[in-house]
Scaffold this motif. Structure first.
Motif, short mmCIF file in Angstrom:
data_model
loop_
_atom_site.label_atom_id
_atom_site.label_comp_id
_atom_site.label_asym_id
_atom_site.label_seq_id
_atom_site.Cartn_x
_atom_site.Cartn_y
_atom_site.Cartn_z
N PRO A 132 0.79 -1.24 0.00
CA PRO A 132 0.00 0.00 0.00
C PRO A 132 0.82 1.28 0.00
CG PRO A 132 -0.12 -1.11 2.14
CD PRO A 132 0.50 -2.08 1.18
N GLN A 133 2.02 1.24 0.55
CA GLN A 133 2.82 2.46 0.59
C GLN A 133 3.48 2.79 -0.73
OE1 GLN A 133 3.51 -0.50 1.85
NE2 GLN A 133 5.63 -0.71 2.55
N TRP A 134 3.35 1.89 -1.72
CA TRP A 134 4.04 2.07 -3.00
C TRP A 134 3.10 2.30 -4.17
CZ3 TRP A 134 9.19 2.69 -2.94
CH2 TRP A 134 9.87 2.28 -1.78
N VAL A 135 1.81 2.31 -3.92
CA VAL A 135 0.85 2.50 -5.02
C VAL A 135 -0.01 3.72 -4.75
CG1 VAL A 135 0.85 0.04 -5.55
CG2 VAL A 135 -0.92 0.97 -4.02
N ASP A 136 -0.67 4.20 -5.81
CA ASP A 136 -1.48 5.41 -5.72
C ASP A 136 -2.98 5.14 -5.73
OD1 ASP A 136 0.86 7.29 -6.00
OD2 ASP A 136 1.02 6.21 -7.91
N GLY A 137 -3.36 3.92 -6.04
CA GLY A 137 -4.77 3.60 -6.11
C GLY A 137 -4.96 2.11 -6.34
N VAL A 138 -6.22 1.70 -6.37
CA VAL A 138 -6.56 0.29 -6.47
C VAL A 138 -7.64 0.09 -7.54
CG1 VAL A 138 -7.57 -1.70 -5.25
CG2 VAL A 138 -5.98 -0.18 -4.05
N ARG A 148 -13.19 -7.74 -2.31
CA ARG A 148 -12.03 -7.58 -1.42
C ARG A 148 -11.17 -6.40 -1.83
NH1 ARG A 148 -10.86 -14.12 -1.36
NH2 ARG A 148 -12.59 -14.63 0.06
N ALA A 149 -11.04 -6.18 -3.15
CA ALA A 149 -10.27 -5.02 -3.62
C ALA A 149 -10.94 -3.72 -3.19
CB ALA A 149 -10.14 -5.08 -5.14
#
Length: 234
Positions: A149-155, A170-171
């Motif tokens: 989570p600390q390395w991405v900007d969104g899901v 779940r996403a």
């Protein structure tokens, strides 16, 4: 509302795709979409064997970009915006990378030797946005679920390629827990895909940077095909 596909592949570049870039562009135009982002599998993913085996870096990049370039050429003819991205693979975790271009790839041959974390740091420094695609997918080719989570900007909270909607549920839960911006994508490889997803916006995008700005500002809506809604919203 303006509609955009955020996750799709071409047969010119991705080994698992059967639809060419031009075919994909024509189909999305027929579906009433305003644009698409080509996100072929990166060099560390399922791109064509001849791309993997090419030892000349410039030629390798040229081969990799072929699907996008064919899609864009067709899009320019028919009035469909076509933007460049790619799907980076971190030991089974797939990341959609927006904002880097062909020249960036030419300039960074070292990117294929980097760890994901070094790549993400460099990509972010150069203005990229990274979206974690289908983070909870389970399949026989995936050994484990990896969350960074600390390395991405969104899901990507909806992915049409998930064969069970519990992975999308779940996403969505994951994105809500961390306050991530949300996207949807078809993960389209073929002309037979039926559950067409993506994002919608009340503002048109003239560039990938327009799209990135609207995503990171949380000003896009996920396109949920059919009657699907995230479990937590039912």
């Amino acid at each position: 509302m303006y509609k955009y596909e955020t996750h799709m592949h071409t047969a010119e570049t991705s080994a698992c795709a059967t639809a060419t870039g031009a075919q994909q562009a024509r189909r999305y135009k027929e579906l009433g979409y305003d644009g698409i982002i080509i996100t072929d599998h990166f060099f560390n993913g399922n791109c064509l064997p001849e791309i993997h085996q090419c030892s000349d870096w410039k030629q390798k990049v040229d081969m990799f970009c072929k699907g996008f370039e064919n899609a864009k050429a067709e899009g320019d003819k028919i009035g469909l915006k076509v933007f460049f991205g790619f799907e980076y693979c971190y030991e089974g975790a797939d990341m959609l990378v927006y904002g880097l271009d062909k020249q960036w790839l030419y300039d960074h041959p070292e990117c294929v030797q980097m760890s994901f974390f070094d790549f993400a740091q460099l990509a972010h420094k150069d203005g990229a946005v990274i979206i974690h695609a289908h983070p909870f997918r389970e399949a026989n080719y995936l050994r484990e679920i990896r969350l960074v989570p600390q390395w991405v900007d969104g899901v990507e909270v909806y992915n049409s390629g998930n064969y069970d909607d519990k992975y999308n549920d779940r996403a969505y839960w994951y994105a809500k827990q961390y306050g991530f911006v949300m996207t949807g994508g078809t993960d389209n490889h073929h002309l037979t895909a039926e559950k067409i997803s993506g994002i919608s916006s009340d503002t048109p995008f003239d560039s990938i940077h327009d799209c990135m700005d609207m995503i990171t500002a949380g000003r896009v809506s996920v396109i949920y095909p059919g009657a699907y809604k995230p479990e937590t919203e039912k």
